[in-house]
Design an enzyme around this catalytic site. Sequence first.
Site, PDB file in Angstrom:
ATOM      1  CD  GLU A 244      -2.720   1.221   2.565  1.00  0.00           C
ATOM      2  OE1 GLU A 244      -2.702   0.246   3.336  1.00  0.00           O
ATOM      3  OE2 GLU A 244      -3.469   2.200   2.736  1.00  0.00           O
ATOM      4  CB  SER A 386       0.046   9.318  10.480  1.00  0.00           C
ATOM      5  OG  SER A 386       0.773   8.806  11.552  1.00  0.00           O
TER       6      SER A 386
HETATM    7  C1  LIG Z   1      -8.958   9.890   3.784  1.00  0.00           C
HETATM    8  C2  LIG Z   1      -8.603   8.662   4.557  1.00  0.00           C
HETATM    9  C3  LIG Z   1      -8.883   7.419   4.005  1.00  0.00           C
HETATM   10  C4  LIG Z   1      -8.601   6.262   4.729  1.00  0.00           C
HETATM   11  N1  LIG Z   1      -8.963   5.052   4.182  1.00  0.00           N
HETATM   12  C5  LIG Z   1      -8.840   3.931   4.935  1.00  0.00           C
HETATM   13  C6  LIG Z   1      -9.347   2.684   4.451  1.00  0.00           C
HETATM   14  O1  LIG Z   1      -9.861   2.579   3.339  1.00  0.00           O
HETATM   15  N2  LIG Z   1      -9.263   1.612   5.256  1.00  0.00           N
HETATM   16  C7  LIG Z   1      -8.682   1.658   6.489  1.00  0.00           C
HETATM   17  O2  LIG Z   1      -8.623   0.636   7.160  1.00  0.00           O
HETATM   18  N3  LIG Z   1      -8.178   2.829   6.981  1.00  0.00           N
HETATM   19  C8  LIG Z   1      -8.258   3.951   6.228  1.00  0.00           C
HETATM   20  N4  LIG Z   1      -7.777   5.159   6.718  1.00  0.00           N
HETATM   21  C9  LIG Z   1      -7.243   5.196   8.086  1.00  0.00           C
HETATM   22  C10 LIG Z   1      -5.768   5.534   8.178  1.00  0.00           C
HETATM   23  O3  LIG Z   1      -4.977   4.446   7.844  1.00  0.00           O
HETATM   24  C11 LIG Z   1      -5.544   6.043   9.627  1.00  0.00           C
HETATM   25  O4  LIG Z   1      -6.196   7.301   9.714  1.00  0.00           O
HETATM   26  C12 LIG Z   1      -4.081   6.198   9.972  1.00  0.00           C
HETATM   27  O5  LIG Z   1      -3.471   4.943  10.106  1.00  0.00           O
HETATM   28  C13 LIG Z   1      -3.854   7.016  11.268  1.00  0.00           C
HETATM   29  O6  LIG Z   1      -4.626   6.498  12.322  1.00  0.00           O
HETATM   30  P1  LIG Z   1      -5.597   7.428  13.184  1.00  0.00           P
HETATM   31  O7  LIG Z   1      -6.422   8.234  12.218  1.00  0.00           O
HETATM   32  O8  LIG Z   1      -6.290   6.533  14.177  1.00  0.00           O
HETATM   33  O9  LIG Z   1      -4.657   8.453  13.931  1.00  0.00           O
HETATM   34  P2  LIG Z   1      -3.947   8.258  15.382  1.00  0.00           P
HETATM   35  O10 LIG Z   1      -3.268   6.943  15.422  1.00  0.00           O
HETATM   36  O11 LIG Z   1      -4.954   8.563  16.446  1.00  0.00           O
HETATM   37  O12 LIG Z   1      -2.886   9.393  15.307  1.00  0.00           O
HETATM   38  C14 LIG Z   1      -3.185  10.776  15.472  1.00  0.00           C
HETATM   39  C15 LIG Z   1      -1.898  11.560  15.337  1.00  0.00           C
HETATM   40  O13 LIG Z   1      -0.962  11.173  16.345  1.00  0.00           O
HETATM   41  C16 LIG Z   1       0.258  10.779  15.739  1.00  0.00           C
HETATM   42  N5  LIG Z   1       0.834   9.645  16.483  1.00  0.00           N
HETATM   43  C17 LIG Z   1       0.177   8.570  16.993  1.00  0.00           C
HETATM   44  N6  LIG Z   1       1.064   7.730  17.575  1.00  0.00           N
HETATM   45  C18 LIG Z   1       2.295   8.293  17.415  1.00  0.00           C
HETATM   46  C19 LIG Z   1       3.628   7.896  17.762  1.00  0.00           C
HETATM   47  N7  LIG Z   1       3.872   6.743  18.410  1.00  0.00           N
HETATM   48  N8  LIG Z   1       4.656   8.708  17.424  1.00  0.00           N
HETATM   49  C20 LIG Z   1       4.440   9.882  16.751  1.00  0.00           C
HETATM   50  N9  LIG Z   1       3.196  10.305  16.399  1.00  0.00           N
HETATM   51  C21 LIG Z   1       2.158   9.522  16.715  1.00  0.00           C
HETATM   52  C22 LIG Z   1      -0.129  10.317  14.338  1.00  0.00           C
HETATM   53  O14 LIG Z   1       0.953  10.335  13.473  1.00  0.00           O
HETATM   54  C23 LIG Z   1      -1.193  11.322  13.989  1.00  0.00           C
HETATM   55  O15 LIG Z   1      -0.643  12.509  13.510  1.00  0.00           O
HETATM   56  C24 LIG Z   1      -8.009   6.340   6.004  1.00  0.00           C
HETATM   57  C25 LIG Z   1      -7.708   7.593   6.551  1.00  0.00           C
HETATM   58  C26 LIG Z   1      -7.999   8.743   5.843  1.00  0.00           C
HETATM   59  C27 LIG Z   1      -7.671  10.065   6.467  1.00  0.00           C
END
Ligand SMILES: Cc1cc2nc3c(=O)[nH]c(=O)nc-3n(C[C@H](O)[C@H](O)[C@H](O)COP(=O)(O)OP(=O)(O)OC[C@H]3O[C@@H](n4cnc5c(N)ncnc54)[C@H](O)[C@@H]3O)c2cc1C
Length: 401
Positions: A244, A386
């Site tokens: 991916e 991210s």
């Molecule tokens: C438009 C869009 C489409 C998507 N499509 C899909 C899909 O089709 N299927 C699917 O399964 N998922 C999908 N996702 C989900 C995507 O993979 C997650 O949003 C992503 O993995 C981040 O997880 P979270 O949103 O829970 O953020 P969180 O994990 O809550 O993180 C929030 C913030 O904290 C930071 N952070 C967290 N932990 C740490 C660390 N240890 N060190 C430094 N920084 C940290 C992150 O980098 C981020 O900036 C999609 C997301 C978006 C925005």
Amino acid sequence: MNLAHTAEEIAFRDDVHAFIAKNLPPEIAAKVHGGKRLGRDDYMTWHKILARQGWVAPGWPKEFGGPGWNTVQQQIFDDECAAAGAPRILPFGVKMVAPVIMRFGNAAQKQHFLPRILSGEDWWCQGYSEPGAGSDLASLKTKAERAGDHYVVNGQKTWNTLGQFADWIFVLVRTASAGRPQEGISFLLVDMKTPGITVRPIRMLDGEHEINEVWFENVKVPVANLVGEENKGWTCAKFLLGHERTGIAGVGACKRELKHLKEIARREPAGGGDSLMKDVRFRDRIAQVEIELMALEVTNLRVLSAEAEGGKRAPGPEASILKVRGTEIQQSLSELMMQAVGVYGIPYVPEALDAEWGGVPVGAEYAAPLSGHYFNMRKTSIYGGSNEIQKNIVAQLSLGL
Ligand SMILES: Cc1cc2nc3c(=O)[nH]c(=O)nc-3n(C[C@H](O)[C@H](O)[C@H](O)COP(=O)(O)OP(=O)(O)OC[C@H]3O[C@@H](n4cnc5c(N)ncnc54)[C@H](O)[C@@H]3O)c2cc1C
């Protein structure tokens, strides 16, 4: 690495170019070039045209129906498609679940699913993330309990992209809770028509419907749809993420956007009656992003070559470098376009994203979709894992920090 194309590669590019010129429907290309909204039919039409030609899955081995191209040919194909305004081939089937099925699936799964992914018969979506399980994916809670020859799945997935169109979803589920969280996860293939699945739209700030929540209530999934071993799905999950993230780099599409940016800069005025393209500071910023894109292209080729040479090895931490740099470049390009059009980029006119829209844009026509594009591009540094997390992966696994 010699970056100049050989005579064979140039001939290959000419063939690809001629095929696309003849077969890509002009109305679809016009939508892509004009930054318009694409529908399910647009994606499927192009998918099926390429499928008939045997070109829809350039990275697949020949035994499964790939064209047998090397990495340079794949890059040339990607460039030509993007430059011509072809929609991207949606990655969920071809680039994400298919490599997992090839690597970990059994013979029946390969025989059933792979041809249907190639032909475009099945539209796939990704069921990884949950509320509370994004970056920390191993904390996922969607549960699958074994009951004879099927699992009963309960839970919620979120941020599911384009699942409103999907026939199938690949899901990570918890099948055991003892031990390390990674050790109790399984990888299931689920028919979206199974009773108990509900897809609810998540409206984005721009009003678009691109993502969804997917709910599972007592959904019965045959055990035959388990990929690999029960509780060993984390290996499949990571393998898929490598593919991916490599795919997110989008070198061909970045080149198209760079060209578009230069066209805008040539047409927009700067001080003193010159075009913005003659403005030293703006040219400098375009040059910077162009250099970064060239470096990304070379890195992309190196990663894909290593993958091809290593057989079925998934792209490892280097995929994270591609993901970070690719998305940073995509965001820089969208920022520069917004800066180039100035105040004309501010109005957000969702109707202007429809190919049929007959309204008069405020400012140049190319300015109308830019704010929607700019805001949409903010997602790229989040999805697929991210960028902050990707940098941690590179630091730990590539640099050994
Ligand atoms: C438009 C869009 C489409 C998507 N499509 C899909 C899909 O089709 N299927 C699917 O399964 N998922 C999908 N996702 C989900 C995507 O993979 C997650 O949003 C992503 O993995 C981040 O997880 P979270 O949103 O829970 O953020 P969180 O994990 O809550 O993180 C929030 C913030 O904290 C930071 N952070 C967290 N932990 C740490 C660390 N240890 N060190 C430094 N920084 C940290 C992150 O980098 C981020 O900036 C999609 C997301 C978006 C925005």
